[in-house]
Design an enzyme around this catalytic site. Structure first.
Site, PDB file in Angstrom:
ATOM      1  N   ARG A  92       0.818  -1.211   0.000  1.00  0.00           N
ATOM      2  CA  ARG A  92       0.000   0.000   0.000  1.00  0.00           C
ATOM      3  C   ARG A  92       0.857   1.268   0.000  1.00  0.00           C
ATOM      4  NH1 ARG A  92      -3.909  -1.319   4.761  1.00  0.00           N
ATOM      5  NH2 ARG A  92      -1.942  -2.236   5.422  1.00  0.00           N
ATOM      6  N   ASN A 136      -6.601  -2.907   1.491  1.00  0.00           N
ATOM      7  CA  ASN A 136      -6.492  -4.372   1.496  1.00  0.00           C
ATOM      8  C   ASN A 136      -7.878  -4.939   1.635  1.00  0.00           C
ATOM      9  OD1 ASN A 136      -3.752  -4.701   1.343  1.00  0.00           O
ATOM     10  ND2 ASN A 136      -3.435  -4.842   3.560  1.00  0.00           N
TER      11      ASN A 136
END
Ligand SMILES: [Fe+3]
Ligand SMILES: [Mg+2]
Ligand SMILES: [Zn+2]
Ligand SMILES: [Zn+2]
EC number: 6.2.-.-
Lengths: 334, 775
Positions: free
Chosen positions: B30, B48
């Protein structure tokens, strides 16, 4: 008298009478009891122990014994390991038509000799003759009667961690001796069956006031199956030492070729005992005084009283769990 | 990457939804997407979720497309991208880019990161005398270091690792807290002042040295031929100089392993290339963050540079590169380029990994022990990978890969698959994910079963799965048989080769019924015989057994597996009668007495299970050719047989004769005539390499002919074939099967992500049990 058993030997007539008189009564020598339909026995007061077992052995004669000898030792040992003193036996014969009389005589004689040696009397008997092919030679059933030892019991509930497991001698002799005697495998060996009554030796241990907590004779299924049953029945874990197992060189060699595990081979003259660690040496010393206990050895110990497993410690130090004898030893290596 | 959707949205700012699947969680993905977005001036979100990482990017179409291409190109070192799915969606007008919370609450925290080899940045620092972590054997960062092996609980955070007992110093803590530092939230962060350290003990337990001196002295001892136990990431290795036959022989005799090939750690890639052929792909695998042992072809100078007793009798050698800072230091300080590195546990027992009792455990094995005080909580073996036709496949999937989940393609939630008896792995299902556990090896020893149970309990606990059903192999004597009963949930029995078949389907994301050629060792067949040379057709919902190898007796069961000559004799006698019995006598004159008994055992059906397996066929031929009559390690006879000829040499040979017979609608492959001719070839002194090659070609031809005949009769059967089972580790065999079947118009699939052998069995069991559970 004819050389072979015929159906007429079993019809209750003249021939049958002759057979019983000439072979059985003369061998057992119990002329008094044989005049009645049932025997009257006198026993000391107390608990009576009764057991029965049928014997089907192939071949009937093998190095170290025959079916007659096993028919005594099997039943006597069942009484003795239960903690009873064996006193009387009954013997029932089922005989195949055409069976050689000479062989029958030898088997009956061997049964009688063995009973005498074990100090038990054969007090009732029966014979049946069946058509050729319905049985394989001769089958014998024996029942045994004994009395409980006063004040000395075998108590598995007292088993605790640290107790030792003792075998009265080498493992697997009978299984391999029988296999070799069948001749089907071309296995050549000098090995004899260990078949023997153990009651006198067990008496000696019990008389020495050793606190035997459990006794079993490792017959069919061998030492492993017998100990798995003890472990499961009484929820105790028993750990055997692979290196401590007394096994004859001939048995190791035969197992090697056949892919058998000696721990699963039948024994007919061995007792397994669980005794306190403190009495290990004394027990071994007593057992070793008897010819059938000459190779007595400690083979393992009780490691816990919760799990009910039988474990085998290998020389590498790893432990392998053992189970009952299973139908076929299927390979697992993939 | 998949094709981009070409739908045309309206307006200046366009929006693309991107779902990235693979190992994309817990690897800094990320922050990487965040940086990629800000660099390209794109707005949107990243999060996620159960599928993987979901990105929404808004901006100019061309800029978005450029950024998307950067995902695969610049992905973080520890990530693995399996699939990128893109869909153009209406723009919502985001004004910035942000990392947003996971959709399924708490699920992302369930990611269990994998252990990774030291990265180049850390290595550079470790070798820089001006760096405060100079020569520090536990240097690591967010892109490298221990993970799974030190985790005590989830979410992955220092407090729940074995690093919790070490208090970070100010310098480490400053790095840990700095979002721009590459050690931002590196949980095992440490330095010499605050972190773990190493100590060297001699075999009696006396401390020889600690810290830098310990490493130096260990290196000196290795250089003079001593055997040192080295604590690594997942357990202990026994290390010794691979040039010294004397040292290697000593190691072999101490471990009781006379011939099993030993793995070698090389100083660097250049050193590996000096002793083996290393392709580009193989080099990439060697240097990957997973740092597995890679099975490579030895080259001509291998026997000069290494002792010949390292890997005797085989053409390959297992090589790996240093994967912890401590390994690198041992090479930096030492004069050797190659160290034998073999696991320190006695064979058949679980790995040694705890400091407590370590000196006793290693007694008589190592001359000294290089220990450290960072606890290993979950031992894990080195992984073993082979590259065939540019594609890697697993011989053992463990360190670096476990417990990475995979998309099962179906709901598999709550299923626990217990795996096999040997080379065991288990598998657990969570939603649509399959998590395959570490390699646990042979379950025979009670210690192994206890270790198995602990490892499974941990993963079940971490993933929070409620077990709904347990899948086990049908074999009544596998250790998993009784263990399955302890769960108190329904037990689903799975046939061994069906599991192999379905494992290969799952490995390749195949869902429609297809053919499976499963060439394997010994597996329990529902008819009570041993299977292992199977042509199946089906999928997870069921299978048909369409063809198999004619069964022959295995006198003495497992004994015949360990001593291939027994199996060879039995095969000769059973297939060829009198003639075979005579051939056995001439081929194995030293065993004539035993052969007579085996003959009678077969006749009397005494301890002679019937088996038709590829593994045992290879064993038998190996024994007939006097390559391996009694094996020292699992698979030795077959491996050495396949190494009896040069697989890379282009040579066409004819097949040996064989027959396809039919019994009750089932095709049976009968190799009697081949076995006869191989025996005579051997007795006539025919070149062994030639026989071995012809044998391989015959097995291939028999499989291909079988499949072709089956399909000719039933054209409705699939055009797709999966190849699985332990024998497929034989690179030549599987390569030739692929080529020949493709030539006949079949689509052929082999394993890539999971072992073809029993290490992959649990995946197949999981899929089959899940399918039964759904119905
Ligand atoms: Fe298998
Ligand atoms: Mg009995
Ligand atoms: Zn790093
Ligand atoms: Zn620090």
């Amino acid at each position: 008298m004819d050389r072979k058993i015929t159906l007429a030997h079993g019809d209750g007539g003249e021939l049958a009478h002759k057979l019983i008189q000439q072979i059985f009564v003369s061998a057992f020598g119990n002329t008094r009891e044989s005049h009645f339909d049932a025997s009257f026995l006198s026993l000391d007061s107390g608990q009576i122990a009764v057991t029965t077992d049928s014997f089907v052995v192939k071949p009937l004669f093998f190095p170290g014994g025959d079916i007659g000898k096993i028919a005594v030792s099997g039943t006597v040992n069942d009484l003795a390991v239960a903690g009873a003193v064996p006193l009387y036996l009954t013997a029932g014969f089922i005989i195949e038509e055409g069976f050689l009389l000479a062989d029958l005589r030898q088997i009956v004689q061997s049964l009688a000799d063995e009973a005498r040696a074990a100090g038990v009397r054969v007090v009732a008997g029966d014979t049946k003759v069946v058509e050729k092919g319905s049985v394989d030679g001769v089958y014998i059933n024996t029942a045994g009667i004994g009395i409980a030892r006063s004040g000395k019991t075998v108590d598995p509930k007292t088993i605790e961690s640290g107790d030792v497991v003792i075998t009265s001698g080498t493992i697997g002799d009978h299984g391999i001796a029988i296999l070799a005697a069948r001749g089907e495998l071309g296995l050549v060996t000098d090995l004899k069956s260990d078949c023997a009554p153990l009651n006198r030796m067990i008496d000696a241990v019990m008389d020495a006031a050793i606190a035997v907590k459990m006794m079993r004779d490792p017959t069919r299924g061998g030492v492993a199956t017998t100990l798995v049953e003890i472990a499961e029945d009484f929820k105790v874990t028993i750990q055997l030492q692979e290196q401590a197992l007394p096994i004859r060189r001939e048995v190791v060699g035969a197992c090697d070729i056949l892919g058998f595990d000696p721990l699963y081979l039948a024994n007919e003259g061995k007792v397994l005992m669980i005794v306190p660690k403190a009495e290990e040496e004394r027990t071994l010393a007593i057992l070793r005084r008897f010819p059938e206990g000459a190779n007595a050895a400690t083979i393992g110990e009780v490691t816990d009283t919760e799990n009910g497993k039988l474990l085998l410690e290998t020389p590498l130090g790893s432990r392998r769990r053992l189970h009952r004898l299973s139908g076929m030893m299927l390979p697992r290596i993939c | 990457m998949d094709r981009l959707d070409s739908g045309q949205p309206r307006g200046m700012s366009e929006a693309l939804r991107i779902i990235v699947r693979g190992r994309v969680q817990g690897v800094g993905f990320r922050p990487f997407i965040y940086q990629l977005a800000t660099k390209n001036g794109l707005n949107g979100t990243v999060q996620n979720n159960m599928d993987g990482v979901r990105i929404i990017w808004e901006g100019q179409r061309s800029v978005i497309l450029q950024a998307v291409s950067g995902i695969s190109r610049m992905k973080p070192r520890l990530s693995r991208i399996d699939k990128v799915e893109t869909t153009w969606i209406p723009a919502r007008g985001f004004t910035d880019f942000s990392i947003i919370p996971s959709e399924a609450s708490g699920q992302s925290s369930l990611v269990i990161p994998v252990d990774s080899a030291t990265c180049a940045d850390c290595l550079k620092e470790m070798r820089d005398p001006s760096n405060f972590r100079y020569h520090y054997p536990f240097i690591n960062c967010t892109q490298c270091g221990p993970r799974y092996t030190i985790i005590d609980g989830l979410p992955y955070d220092r407090a729940l690792t074995s690093m919790a007992t070490f208090q970070m110093c100010d310098r480490c803590e400053a790095e840990y807290r700095d979002p721009s530092n590459r050690r931002h939230h590196a949980q095992p962060i440490a330095c010499a002042q605050c972190g773990p350290h190493v100590t060297l003990f001699d075999s009696t337990g006396d401390r020889l040295a600690s810290r830098d001196q310990a490493v130096e002295q260990a290196a000196e001892m290795l250089a003079i031929g001593k055997i040192i136990a080295v604590k690594g990431i997942g357990g202990f290795h026994l290390a010794c100089d691979a040039r010294s036959s004397e040292s290697v022989e000593r190691l072999r005799s101490r471990k009781g392993r006379p011939r099993k090939p030993l793995a070698v750690m090389c100083r660097n890639v250049a050193a590996a290339e000096r002793i083996a052929n290393v392709s580009e792909k193989e080099q990439a695998v060697l240097q990957g963050p997973e740092a597995p042992i890679v099975l490579l072809r030895k080259n001509a100078s291998c026997d000069e540079l290494l002792s010949a007793v390292v890997a005797p009798g085989v053409r390959t050698i297992g090589l790996m590169l240093p994967y912890t800072p401590l390994h690198h230091l041992l090479f930096d300080e030492g004069s050797y380029d190659y160290l034998v590195m073999t696991s320190a546990n006695p064979s058949g027992l679980p790995m040694i990994f705890e400091n407590e009792g370590i000196l006793d455990a290693l007694h008589g094995l190592a001359d000294a022990v290089l220990l450290h005080n960072r606890r290993i909580l979950h031992p894990v073996d080195d992984s073993v990978v082979q590259v065939s036709e540019q594609v890697p496949f697993f011989l053992r999937r463990s360190r670096g890969y476990v417990p990475d989940p995979v998309d099962a393609g179906h709901l598999v939630d709550g299923i626990v698959a217990l795996g096999s008896q040997m080379k065991n792995t288990f598998a657990i299902g969570r939603e649509r994910q399959a998590i395959i556990g570490p390699h646990l090896g042979d379950l025979e020893a009670e210690e192994s079963l206890e270790h198995y149970q602990k490892t499974l309990d941990h993963l079940l606990h971490w993933t929070g799965i409620k077990v709904k059903a347990v899948a086990r192999d049908m074999h009544p004597l596998y250790r998993t048989h009784d263990f399955a009963e302890t769960f108190d949930v329904p037990v689903i029995e799975v046939q061994h080769h069906h599991a192999h078949h379905v494992a290969c389907m799952a490995d390749n994301q195949l869902h429609k019924p297809c053919f499976g050629i499963v060439l394997d060792g010994t597996g329990y067949g529902p008819d009570g015989t041993i299977w292992g040379f199977e042509v199946l057709h089906g999928d997870a919902s069921g299978y048909q057994r369409l063809a198999h190898l004619r069964a022959t007796p295995l006198p003495g069961g497992d004994r015949a597996v360990r001593e291939p000559w027994r199996n060879a004799a039995a095969m000769l006698i059973n297939l060829l009668g009198e003639e075979g019995s005579h051939l056995a006598d001439v081929l194995f004159p030293e065993y004539q007495k035993e052969i007579r008994i085996i003959d009678r055992m077969i006749e009397n059906k005494l301890n002679c299970p019937m088996a038709g397996t590829c593994g045992r066929l290879f064993d038998a031929v190996s024994a007939i050719l006097a390559i391996c009559r009694v094996s020292d390690y699992d698979g030795e006879a077959a491996i050495e047989l396949s190494d009896a000829f040069d697989p890379d040499e282009q040579q066409s040979v004819s097949c040996y004769p064989f027959q396809l017979t039919e019994e009750a609608g089932l095709l049976q492959i009968d190799f009697s005539s081949m076995i006869r001719q191989i025996a005579y070839d051997q007795l006539n002194g025919t070149d062994r390499a030639q026989i071995a090659r012809r044998f391989h070609e015959t097995v291939v031809a028999a499989c291909v002919q079988t499949i072709c005949r089956l399909r000719q009769r039933q054209p409705a059967l699939s055009q797709t074939v999966v190849l699985s089972g332990g024998s497929m580790s034989n690179g030549y065999l599987s390569r030739r099967l692929v080529q020949s079947l493709e030539k006949q118009g079949f689509s052929v699939y082999i394993h890539h992500h999971f072992p073809n052998g029993d290490g992959g069995l649990s995946l197949g069991q999981l899929m089959i049990a899940a399918c039964q559970k759904r119905d």
